[in-house]
Design an enzyme around this catalytic site. Sequence first.
Site, PDB file in Angstrom:
ATOM      1  N   LYS A   1      -1.285  -1.530   2.030  1.00 28.48           N
ATOM      2  CA  LYS A   1      -0.545  -1.609   3.303  1.00 28.48           C
ATOM      3  C   LYS A   1      -1.427  -2.210   4.392  1.00 28.48           C
ATOM      4  CE  LYS A   1       0.911   2.778   3.936  1.00 28.48           C
ATOM      5  NZ  LYS A   1       1.662   3.909   4.543  1.00 28.48           N
TER       6      LYS A   1
ATOM      7  N   LYS B   1      -4.098  -0.784   5.550  1.00 31.27           N
ATOM      8  CA  LYS B   1      -4.536   0.315   6.426  1.00 31.27           C
ATOM      9  C   LYS B   1      -5.738   1.009   5.808  1.00 31.27           C
ATOM     10  CE  LYS B   1      -0.881   2.466   9.045  1.00 31.27           C
ATOM     11  NZ  LYS B   1       0.015   3.617   9.202  1.00 31.27           N
TER      12      LYS B   1
END
Length: 139
Positions: free
Chosen positions: A44, A46
């Site tokens: 993602k 992240k």
Amino acid sequence: MKVIITYGTFDLLHYGHIRLLKRARELGDYLIVGLSTDEFNETKGKTSYYNYEIRKEMLEALKYVDKVIPEKNWEQKPGDIQKYKVDTLVMGSDWENSDRFTYLQEYCNLTFLSRTHGISSTLLKGNLIKEESKETATV
Ligand code: C2G
């Protein structure tokens, strides 16, 4: 029993997350959180401040959360919905109209709740790093 599910990283747990989880739990009788694993977060884009185990420990301490399961990929949601007999999938409004979620309406109800303004894990992480660098500078 009305089962609700939601998904997320929930890093640096804050009142925006809590308000989402509280409102989600109030829509049913049992709330499952699909917690993004550290590996999934990488896909993602992240990097969480706390690892999966710590983020899971914090969520499990909340009275609104009944069960935490690992979110390992985007594709697992239909299986989760069927396995746990989910009535409603709840997400914050930033996910409304995302094709990551719209297709799931054939599996269960979808509810998007207003996102809490003025707080985010990214904001907190930035402040934390700023404070840490101040402390090291004064040592
Ligand atoms: N949220 C919120 N208000 C904020 C911050 C977050 O309501 N100020 C909500 C988000 O909308 C989301 C949940 O809290 O529904 C978790 O947010 P994140 O941890 O940022 O999750 P995200 O990175 O959006 O991952 O498969 C879905 C993804 O795993 C969602």
